[in-house]
Structures are given as C-alpha cells and as structure tokens.
Write an enzyme that holds these catalytic residues in place. Sequence first.
Site, PDB file in Angstrom:
ATOM      1  N   ASP A  48      -0.290   4.434   1.016  1.00  0.00           N
ATOM      2  CA  ASP A  48      -0.618   5.449   2.026  1.00  0.00           C
ATOM      3  C   ASP A  48       0.089   5.149   3.347  1.00  0.00           C
ATOM      4  OD1 ASP A  48      -2.325   3.167   2.191  1.00  0.00           O
ATOM      5  OD2 ASP A  48      -3.830   4.286   3.326  1.00  0.00           O
ATOM      6  N   HIS A  64       3.279   2.954  12.821  1.00  0.00           N
ATOM      7  CA  HIS A  64       2.287   3.902  13.369  1.00  0.00           C
ATOM      8  C   HIS A  64       2.833   4.684  14.562  1.00  0.00           C
ATOM      9  CE1 HIS A  64      -1.480   1.782  11.489  1.00  0.00           C
ATOM     10  NE2 HIS A  64      -0.403   1.612  10.744  1.00  0.00           N
ATOM     11  N   GLU A  91       2.236  -7.079   3.312  1.00  0.00           N
ATOM     12  CA  GLU A  91       3.028  -6.605   4.436  1.00  0.00           C
ATOM     13  C   GLU A  91       2.955  -7.508   5.666  1.00  0.00           C
ATOM     14  OE1 GLU A  91       1.353  -3.003   6.359  1.00  0.00           O
ATOM     15  OE2 GLU A  91      -0.421  -3.475   5.197  1.00  0.00           O
ATOM     16  N   ASP A 146       6.246   0.766   7.485  1.00  0.00           N
ATOM     17  CA  ASP A 146       4.855   0.452   7.088  1.00  0.00           C
ATOM     18  C   ASP A 146       4.426   1.360   5.955  1.00  0.00           C
ATOM     19  OD1 ASP A 146       2.197  -0.263   6.999  1.00  0.00           O
ATOM     20  OD2 ASP A 146       1.667   0.718   8.878  1.00  0.00           O
ATOM     21  N   GLU A 165      -5.104   1.537   2.248  1.00  0.00           N
ATOM     22  CA  GLU A 165      -5.051   0.430   3.217  1.00  0.00           C
ATOM     23  C   GLU A 165      -5.217   0.922   4.651  1.00  0.00           C
ATOM     24  OE1 GLU A 165      -3.638  -2.420   6.131  1.00  0.00           O
ATOM     25  OE2 GLU A 165      -2.763  -0.453   5.759  1.00  0.00           O
ATOM     26  N   GLU A 166      -4.590   2.051   4.953  1.00  0.00           N
ATOM     27  CA  GLU A 166      -4.551   2.486   6.360  1.00  0.00           C
ATOM     28  C   GLU A 166      -5.917   2.890   6.899  1.00  0.00           C
ATOM     29  OE1 GLU A 166      -2.322   1.838   8.247  1.00  0.00           O
ATOM     30  OE2 GLU A 166      -0.366   1.909   7.301  1.00  0.00           O
ATOM     31  N   HIS A 191       0.854  -1.202   0.000  1.00  0.00           N
ATOM     32  CA  HIS A 191       0.000   0.000   0.000  1.00  0.00           C
ATOM     33  C   HIS A 191       0.880   1.240   0.000  1.00  0.00           C
ATOM     34  CE1 HIS A 191       0.459   0.920   4.358  1.00  0.00           C
ATOM     35  NE2 HIS A 191       0.335  -0.378   4.568  1.00  0.00           N
TER      36      HIS A 191
HETATM   37  C1  LIG Z   1     -10.480  -2.495   9.881  1.00  0.00           C
HETATM   38  S1  LIG Z   1      -9.962  -1.462   8.685  1.00  0.00           S
HETATM   39  C2  LIG Z   1      -8.535  -0.761   9.389  1.00  0.00           C
HETATM   40  C3  LIG Z   1      -7.303  -1.353   8.913  1.00  0.00           C
HETATM   41  C4  LIG Z   1      -6.142  -1.009   9.764  1.00  0.00           C
HETATM   42  N1  LIG Z   1      -4.943  -1.445   9.103  1.00  0.00           N
HETATM   43  C5  LIG Z   1      -3.730  -1.039   9.512  1.00  0.00           C
HETATM   44  O1  LIG Z   1      -3.472  -0.535  10.558  1.00  0.00           O
HETATM   45  C6  LIG Z   1      -6.307  -1.640  11.136  1.00  0.00           C
HETATM   46  O2  LIG Z   1      -6.789  -0.942  12.037  1.00  0.00           O
HETATM   47  O3  LIG Z   1      -5.987  -2.808  11.339  1.00  0.00           O
HETATM   48 ZN   LIG Z   2       0.655  -1.277   6.429  1.00  0.00          ZN
HETATM   49 ZN   LIG Z   3      -0.325   0.639   8.933  1.00  0.00          ZN
END
Ligand SMILES: CSCC[C@H](NC=O)C(=O)O
Ligand SMILES: [Zn+2]
Ligand SMILES: [Zn+2]
Length: 408
Positions: free
Chosen positions: A82, A373, A175, A113, A147-148, A80
Amino acid sequence: MTSKGPEEEHPSVTLFRQYLRIRTVQPKPDYGAAVAFFEERARQLGLGCQKVEVAPGYVVTVLTWPGTNPALSSILLNSHTDVVPVFKEHWSHDPFEAFKDSEGYIYARGAQDMKCVSIQYLEAVRRLKVEGHRFPRTIHMTFVPDEEVGGHQGMELFVQRPEFHALRAGFALDEGIANPTDAFTVFYSERSPWWVRVTSTGRPGHGSLFIEDTAAEKLHKVVSSILAFREKEWQRLQSNPHLKEGAVTSVNLTKLEGGVAYNVVPATMSASFDFRVAPDVDFKAFEEQLQSWCQAAGEGVTLEFAQKWMHPQVTPTDDSNPWWAAFSRVCKDMNLSLEPEIMPAATDSRFIRAVGVPALGFSPLNRTPVLLHDHDERLHEAVFLRGVDIYTRLLPALASVPALPSES
Ligand SMILES: CSCC[C@H](NC=O)C(=O)O
Ligand SMILES: [Zn+2]
Ligand SMILES: [Zn+2]
C-alpha cells in the site's frame, strides 16, 4: 545522472513503473491487482507462491526461492504494497502514471516508499537465479497490505499465523528511508508509536461568564506539560550532534476536539497526541508521567490509547549478530558507507522483531532526497538499479550465513 531512452529502458525499471501504476493507495487500495501482479512475477521467475488471507480482503503474498539446506532458517524480504494518499494538485506529474523525466527521475507515489524495494528484491532474485546460483538458505519475499495504516490487517496478523511460522525466518530485511548523501541509512530499531487522547471534562455554562473548573483550562495545562516535554526532547536532540532523530522521544499535538458554539462553554474537550517513544525509555515510568500530567491538571482529566506499542526490540549491529556481520561485510566490500539509526516512524519491522526475528530496515537509496509521503515523490532510475546491484550482493551473503548455534 542521465537516463536511457524508452527503447533502452532496463526491463526492471519498466516493471517498477508498471507496479507504480497499480493504485494501491490508501484508504481504498486495489490489493487484488497487486496480488495478481506478484502471482505473475512468481510464474515468470519460477518461484513458489502462497497467498495468505490474514483478514477478509487482506492477502499476504509470499514468493519463495527454496534453499539447498532446508534445516536452516530462511531470509525474509518484506515489503508493503500500500501507499499513502496524494494531494494531486501539488504534483508536477500524475502520481500514478510513473512518469519518467528526461533526466531519469521517476515520479510516483510509492517510488521511494516502498514499491522500489519490492521490485529490487525481485530483480535481484531473478538475476541470481538466471546466473544459476543456489544458496543454502531459503529466500522468502512477502508482499503485505496495510502497513501505511498501522499493519493491523497485515503484518501484525501475519506474524501470528502458522503460515508465518512455517517460513522459519531467521532474519528479515524491510523498508528504510532514502539518504540524501552518499551514505545509506540502515535501521536497527524503531520508536514505539503511542497515540494518546486526553479528554478533559469540566463545568459548562454561558460563554459570557467566568465559569470555574472548565474543560478547556485543564486541557490547556496538559497540552502545556506535553509541549514542554516536546521542547525538552527537541533541545536534547539539537544540542547533541551524536543523537539522531530516532534516539529521542517525539510528540506532536495532532487533533483538538470539542465545543459546539461560541457562547457555550463545553463540558468536554480533547487533545490527541502522536508520541514516538525512543527504545531506551522506561515505558512504565513514561506512562506514569503521562498520567501524572493529567492528574496535575485537575479532576476529570483522563487519557486513552489508540496505539500503544510496548515491545521495542533492537537488532544488534555488531559482529555478535551473524546477520549484521554478513550485511555490513557486503556493504564494506562494495564501499558503501552505512549510517545505523533508529527508525523515527513505525514500520512492519516492529512486528517481525517482536516475534524474535532480527530485522534491518534498509532501502538501498542514497543521493536521494527524502520524499516519502511527500509531494513529487520520485526516484532516479540509476539509484534504483544500483539498489538492485546491492541486493544482488546482499542476498548471496545472507542466504549463505553458516548454521547458527541454534540451528545445529
Ligand atoms: C502507528 S501505526 C502507523 C504506521 C505509520 N507507518 C508509516 O508511516 C507511522 O505513522 O509511522
Ligand atoms: Zn513504507
Ligand atoms: Zn510510508
């Protein structure tokens, strides 16, 4: 670990740092710049390039290195584009400058990430191509938005499109998460996100009186039931050293809403929860449990889902799966130790697996603190380059997996 001076920096590290400077940061990512960046990579590497607009302004860029046997399914390398927002004041360096310190650590949002992985894929393909290799299976690299924030304007839509089916993916890499030890983590499944809002309604009135049947009392009961469940799962995880985080169900209370004034008892209050349901849970029974906690709290307590993933899939990690056999064989040959786990969070892998394509979540980052993050997200250039070496070994093996029974 030591770093080379700027004049000696490996070109792929320079490219990685260029990519990190593109501000694809949520909630307003500069996706246009990222797409242009990958189009330019395709041009430089002599790869096919396709742009698929899955929603207005949301483009999936697909770079393709054709294999020698078009009858075989392909290898999908997904990443991804973003990245999550930053709290700039907590960073030692500008998170979009890709500063490299004297030891070789590159600081940037996306360093782990997962902008590293995108460039590692590209560099591995470049090396193999330059060396004159060709492999039976086609390799596609997909660079996806969104994705994020859940992938709803990215991979979730892409897997439903004819352009995705035309890729004929047989296996995907996506990932993973860094591992602070010498080992590498690989994810073969994911917990399912269930985002649940419980709304409680009750009698309003003056804040000085013992009002009966208030929204708050009933909400409190549901919150207690859910947090008791949280404690139970936490204890289960703590008491069994063989269980990893992704193998139990987690929940956090993430939002409380309601009320207008200190002295007005509100008629409505709500609590929001982020559940991550383990893949071996009976989903129907679990939903009934949630409903029964609401009912037990009293009249007028309801729940709604903001996310409810219902298709957990497990990619087999034994030799019955030829993709796993190829993947794990390379790791063994390279003396890499693997820690297979269930991804605690949700990635685009869930959409890929749900349409029947086996996938592994793997970011080749060991000896690296988990900083996705987080403030000061960073990656050592030597770890990045070692990851390129790993893909340079993995791709030939995966793209040479012999025809499967379904392909002959
Ligand atoms: C449920 S959609 C959110 C997706 C998100 N992905 C990465 O951190 C996560 O919170 O896992
Ligand atoms: Zn990621
Ligand atoms: Zn992430």
